[in-house]
Design a protein around this motif. Sequence first.
Motif, PDB file in Angstrom:
ATOM      1  N   GLU A  19       1.195  -1.602   0.100  1.00  8.24           N
ATOM      2  CA  GLU A  19       0.253   0.430  -0.390  1.00  8.24           C
ATOM      3  C   GLU A  19       1.336   0.769   0.112  1.00  8.24           C
ATOM      4  O   GLU A  19       2.287   1.069   0.282  1.00  8.24           O
ATOM      5  N   TRP A  43      -3.457   3.663  -1.767  1.00  2.55           N
ATOM      6  CA  TRP A  43      -4.521   2.719  -2.425  1.00  2.55           C
ATOM      7  C   TRP A  43      -3.457   1.264  -1.924  1.00  2.55           C
ATOM      8  O   TRP A  43      -2.740   1.692  -0.742  1.00  2.55           O
ATOM      9  N   LEU A  45      -2.960  -2.914  -2.628  1.00  4.33           N
ATOM     10  CA  LEU A  45      -3.048  -3.879  -3.760  1.00  4.33           C
ATOM     11  C   LEU A  45      -2.907  -5.373  -3.117  1.00  4.33           C
ATOM     12  O   LEU A  45      -1.296  -5.151  -2.373  1.00  4.33           O
ATOM     13  N   LEU A  57      -5.643  -9.903  -8.158  1.00  4.96           N
ATOM     14  CA  LEU A  57      -5.554  -8.657  -7.725  1.00  4.96           C
ATOM     15  C   LEU A  57      -6.351  -8.021  -6.941  1.00  4.96           C
ATOM     16  O   LEU A  57      -7.782  -8.098  -7.631  1.00  4.96           O
ATOM     17  N   THR A  58      -6.802  -7.796  -5.784  1.00  3.65           N
ATOM     18  CA  THR A  58      -7.731  -7.400  -5.744  1.00  3.65           C
ATOM     19  C   THR A  58      -7.211  -4.965  -5.154  1.00  3.65           C
ATOM     20  O   THR A  58      -6.186  -5.318  -4.044  1.00  3.65           O
ATOM     21  N   MET A  59      -7.413  -4.030  -6.012  1.00  8.52           N
ATOM     22  CA  MET A  59      -7.032  -3.104  -5.914  1.00  8.52           C
ATOM     23  C   MET A  59      -7.855  -2.361  -5.171  1.00  8.52           C
ATOM     24  O   MET A  59      -9.492  -2.006  -5.660  1.00  8.52           O
ATOM     25  N   SER A  60      -7.811  -1.105  -3.944  1.00 12.80           N
ATOM     26  CA  SER A  60      -8.604  -0.329  -3.524  1.00 12.80           C
ATOM     27  C   SER A  60      -7.864   1.412  -3.721  1.00 12.80           C
ATOM     28  O   SER A  60      -6.538   1.263  -3.001  1.00 12.80           O
ATOM     29  N   GLU A  83     -13.206  -0.139  -4.995  1.00 13.95           N
ATOM     30  CA  GLU A  83     -12.481  -1.886  -5.131  1.00 13.95           C
ATOM     31  C   GLU A  83     -13.052  -2.021  -5.938  1.00 13.95           C
ATOM     32  O   GLU A  83     -13.670  -2.103  -6.894  1.00 13.95           O
ATOM     33  N   ILE A 118       1.893  -0.386 -12.039  1.00 14.70           N
ATOM     34  CA  ILE A 118       0.919  -0.185 -10.528  1.00 14.70           C
ATOM     35  C   ILE A 118       0.526   0.915 -10.385  1.00 14.70           C
ATOM     36  O   ILE A 118      -0.463   1.282 -10.244  1.00 14.70           O
ATOM     37  N   LEU A 121      -2.896   0.659 -13.176  1.00 18.31           N
ATOM     38  CA  LEU A 121      -3.643   0.467 -12.177  1.00 18.31           C
ATOM     39  C   LEU A 121      -4.312   1.007 -11.404  1.00 18.31           C
ATOM     40  O   LEU A 121      -5.572   1.283 -11.632  1.00 18.31           O
ATOM     41  N   ILE A 122      -3.501   2.060 -10.971  1.00 18.46           N
ATOM     42  CA  ILE A 122      -4.033   3.314  -9.377  1.00 18.46           C
ATOM     43  C   ILE A 122      -5.170   4.653 -10.616  1.00 18.46           C
ATOM     44  O   ILE A 122      -6.255   4.627 -10.277  1.00 18.46           O
ATOM     45  N   GLU A 125      -8.038   2.958 -11.852  1.00 17.55           N
ATOM     46  CA  GLU A 125      -9.336   2.475 -10.866  1.00 17.55           C
ATOM     47  C   GLU A 125      -9.505   3.840 -10.441  1.00 17.55           C
ATOM     48  O   GLU A 125     -11.340   4.060 -10.346  1.00 17.55           O
TER      49      GLU A 125
END
Length: 166
Positions: A19, A43, A45, A57-60, A83, A118, A121-122, A125
């Motif tokens: 994170e 974030w 991951l 993968l779980t991304m918040s 998320e 990443i 990806l952030i 999201e």
Amino acid sequence: MSAFVIDAFEYSRHKERREGEIAVADLSRLADESADRSGVLHWVLVGGADSLGHPQLTMSVTGAIKIMCQRCLTPFAFDIDAESVLVLAKDEESADEIDALLDNDEIDVIVGTKSLNIVELIEDEALLALPLSPKHPVCPDQSALEGLKSSKKESPFAMLKNLKQQ
């Protein structure tokens, strides 16, 4: 910020968790959508596997950015609290098969890679969390708008009517 790259499959297999925080100014596409470049996103991951054993993968992403209200054209703070679950596939064909097997619109199946960025990806999201047409729940200064609505507009034909009467 330099790219933060992981091997998505190894990350999931080892059930890693990372994170951090990233400034909106460091995310060019998100900064372009915001009213100013201030703000920070937090974030998280987490790697793992779904119930069928597929790597995931779980991304918040959480935080606030300033965006423009499309109604009153003034900036306001919008809270991002997103998320997503990303199931990893080895190729496009496998991704389609897994997607059909899972049949869940809340889970995205993507082609995994050994060099997953990443930061992208952030940013993805956060962008997906933004409203299509952002508006205040109640705009702060409605008096000017109400004044325009309440003032009686004169018909553009009124002048012609006056000319005809002469």
